[in-house]
Design an enzyme around this catalytic site. Structure first.
Site, PDB file in Angstrom:
ATOM      1  N   GLU A   7      -5.078  -4.316  10.928  1.00 54.02           N
ATOM      2  CA  GLU A   7      -4.071  -3.266  11.038  1.00 54.02           C
ATOM      3  C   GLU A   7      -4.345  -2.442  12.297  1.00 54.02           C
ATOM      4  OE1 GLU A   7      -2.212  -2.422   6.871  1.00 54.02           O
ATOM      5  OE2 GLU A   7      -3.753  -0.947   7.304  1.00 54.02           O
TER       6      GLU A   7
ATOM      7  N   ASN B 138       0.871  -1.178   0.000  1.00 49.09           N
ATOM      8  CA  ASN B 138       0.000   0.000   0.000  1.00 49.09           C
ATOM      9  C   ASN B 138       0.908   1.228   0.000  1.00 49.09           C
ATOM     10  OD1 ASN B 138      -1.811   2.032   0.418  1.00 49.09           O
ATOM     11  ND2 ASN B 138      -2.378   1.423   2.517  1.00 49.09           N
ATOM     12  N   TRP B 139       1.009   1.842  -1.168  1.00 51.57           N
ATOM     13  CA  TRP B 139       1.931   2.981  -1.299  1.00 51.57           C
ATOM     14  C   TRP B 139       1.365   4.269  -0.717  1.00 51.57           C
ATOM     15  CZ3 TRP B 139       3.807   2.235  -7.067  1.00 51.57           C
ATOM     16  CH2 TRP B 139       4.655   1.108  -7.106  1.00 51.57           C
ATOM     17  N   LYS B 140       0.060   4.247  -0.383  1.00 53.18           N
ATOM     18  CA  LYS B 140      -0.594   5.464   0.145  1.00 53.18           C
ATOM     19  C   LYS B 140      -0.350   6.621  -0.832  1.00 53.18           C
ATOM     20  CE  LYS B 140      -0.174   3.438   4.667  1.00 53.18           C
ATOM     21  NZ  LYS B 140      -0.026   3.572   6.092  1.00 53.18           N
TER      22      LYS B 140
ATOM     23  N   SER C 210       3.778  -1.488  10.458  1.00 56.75           N
ATOM     24  CA  SER C 210       5.222  -1.520  10.708  1.00 56.75           C
ATOM     25  C   SER C 210       5.878  -2.863  10.382  1.00 56.75           C
ATOM     26  CB  SER C 210       5.534  -1.098  12.153  1.00 56.75           C
ATOM     27  OG  SER C 210       5.131   0.251  12.365  1.00 56.75           O
TER      28      SER C 210
ATOM     29  N   HIS D 285      -9.456   1.309   5.081  1.00 52.82           N
ATOM     30  CA  HIS D 285      -8.144   1.527   5.721  1.00 52.82           C
ATOM     31  C   HIS D 285      -8.304   2.515   6.867  1.00 52.82           C
ATOM     32  CE1 HIS D 285      -4.015   2.797   6.358  1.00 52.82           C
ATOM     33  NE2 HIS D 285      -3.670   1.644   5.821  1.00 52.82           N
TER      34      HIS D 285
ATOM     35  N   GLY E  90       2.719   2.928  10.613  1.00 50.79           N
ATOM     36  CA  GLY E  90       3.660   4.020  10.385  1.00 50.79           C
ATOM     37  C   GLY E  90       4.376   4.491  11.639  1.00 50.79           C
TER      38      GLY E  90
ATOM     39  N   GLU F  16      -6.692   4.986   7.725  1.00 46.57           N
ATOM     40  CA  GLU F  16      -6.563   6.409   7.349  1.00 46.57           C
ATOM     41  C   GLU F  16      -7.849   6.908   6.700  1.00 46.57           C
ATOM     42  OE1 GLU F  16      -2.890   5.740   5.285  1.00 46.57           O
ATOM     43  OE2 GLU F  16      -1.998   5.288   7.233  1.00 46.57           O
TER      44      GLU F  16
END
Ligand code: 13P
Length: 259
Positions: free
Chosen positions: A167, A9-11, A213, A95, A173, A97
Site C-alpha cells: 500500500e 478495510n473499513w478503518k 485508491s 497498516h 485515500g 495509518e
C-alpha cells in the site's frame, strides 16, 4: 489455481447496525465466488456481530489491528485471543495509518506478527513507501526494511500463513492510484524478497495484495497486473455496490485466465 483476495478495510467507519446492514446486503451478492476470498475487516466494536453473521457464509472476518501481548495492563488494546473469540481469522498489521499516525515501529509490528501466527490468526502485513521516499528513489529500500523486520526468523510454515499488502502511502485515500508498472515493480520486489528468504515456490504461493485508491473503474486493469493477487480496499469497500463490482472484476479476470 491460487485464490485471490478482496479485503475490505473499513478503518474507523460504521457503527454496529451499519456493519450488520452492510454484511446482510453483501452476503446476498457473494454466494458463489469460485476464485476469490472476501475478507471484511470492520472496527473492533462490530467484530462479534459480523462474526456471527459470517459463520453461515464463505466470507471471512478480519481485524484492523491487535496488541502483541496475551493480556494485561494495556488500556485500550485488544489481544489475539479476544479477536479469535469474535470468530476472526485474519488481522491487518502494520497498516500505514498505524505506522505513521500511531508511530508503530517495525519491531512492534514484528512482535504483533509473531503473536498473531502463534495464536492461529492470518496476518495481512502492510508495507509501503511515502511520496517523499518514492521521490528520493528509496521505494525498494523502504519495502526491504519493512519486509525484513516484519518477517525475520519465520519458518516456512509460518510464512505460508501470511498475506502481504503493498500500500503506497501516497495512494491511500488520495484517489491517486499506483500505475500498473509501479505496482507490478513493487510486488515483484516483494516476491523476490520472499524467494531469497525462503524459496521460489513459497514466493509464488503467497498472496500479495495491492491497496491504495482501488475502485471499480481501475480494478480491472490492476488485477490483470503481474504479481497482484487481490486488493485491500478502503473507501470503495464502504458501500456494497463498488465493493461487489471490484470482487466481480477479480472473478471475471480469473475466469478468463482459466479458459
Ligand atoms: P483507500 O482504498 O481508501 O485508498 O484505502 C486503502 C487502504 O488503506 C486499505 O487498507
Amino acid at each position: 489455481m491460487k485464490r485471490y483476495i478482496a479485503a475490505a478495510n473499513w478503518k474507523m467507519n460504521k457503527d454496529v447496525q451499519e456493519s450488520i446492514d452492510f454484511t446482510n446486503h453483501l452476503t446476498k451478492f457473494v454466494l458463489n465466488l469460485k476464485r476469490t476470498d472476501v475478507i471484511l475487516c470492520p472496527p473492533f466494536t462490530s467484530l462479534f456481530n459480523i462474526g456471527e453473521l459470517l459463520k453461515k457464509t464463505t466470507v471471512y472476518l478480519g481485524a484492523q489491528n491487535m496488541h502483541f501481548a496475551d493480556s494485561g495492563a494495556y488500556t485500550g488494546e485488544i489481544s489475539a485471543d479476544m479477536l479469535k473469540s469474535t470468530f476472526c481469522e485474519y488481522v491487518i498489521l502494520g497498516h500505514s495509518e498505524r505506522r505513521h499516525v500511531f508511530n508503530e515501529s517495525d519491531s512492534m509490528i514484528h512482535k504483533k506478527l509473531l503473536t498473531a501466527l502463534e495464536k492461529g490468526l492470518k496476518p495481512i502485513l502492510c508495507v509501503g513507501e511515502t511520496l517523499e521516499e518514492r521521490q528520493s528513489g528509496r521505494t525498494v529500500s523502504v519495502l526491504k526494511q519493512q519486509y525484513t523486520d516484519a518477517f525475520a526468523g519465520l519458518s516456512e510454515g509460518e510464512m505460508g500463513n501470511c498475506i502481504i499488502a503493498y500500500e503506497p502511502v501516497w495512494a491511500i485515500g488520495t484517489g491517486v492510484v499506483a500505475s500498473s508498472e509501479q505496482a507490478s515493480e513493487a510486488h515483484k520486489e516483494i516476491r523476490s524478497m520472499i524467494a531469497s528468504q525462503f524459496n521460489l515456490r513459497l514466493a509464488n504461493e503467497i498472496r500479495i495484495l495491492y491497496g491504495g485508491s482501488v475502485r471499480p473503474d481501475n480494478a480491472e486493469e490492476l488485477i490483470a497486473t503481474a504479481d497482484i493477487d487481490g486488493f485491500l480496499i478502503g473507501g470503495a469497500s464502504l458501500s456494497v455496490e463498488p465493493f461487489v463490482l471490484i470482487i466481480q472484476s477479480i472473478e471475471n479476470y480469473l475466469e478468463k485466465q482459466e479458459k
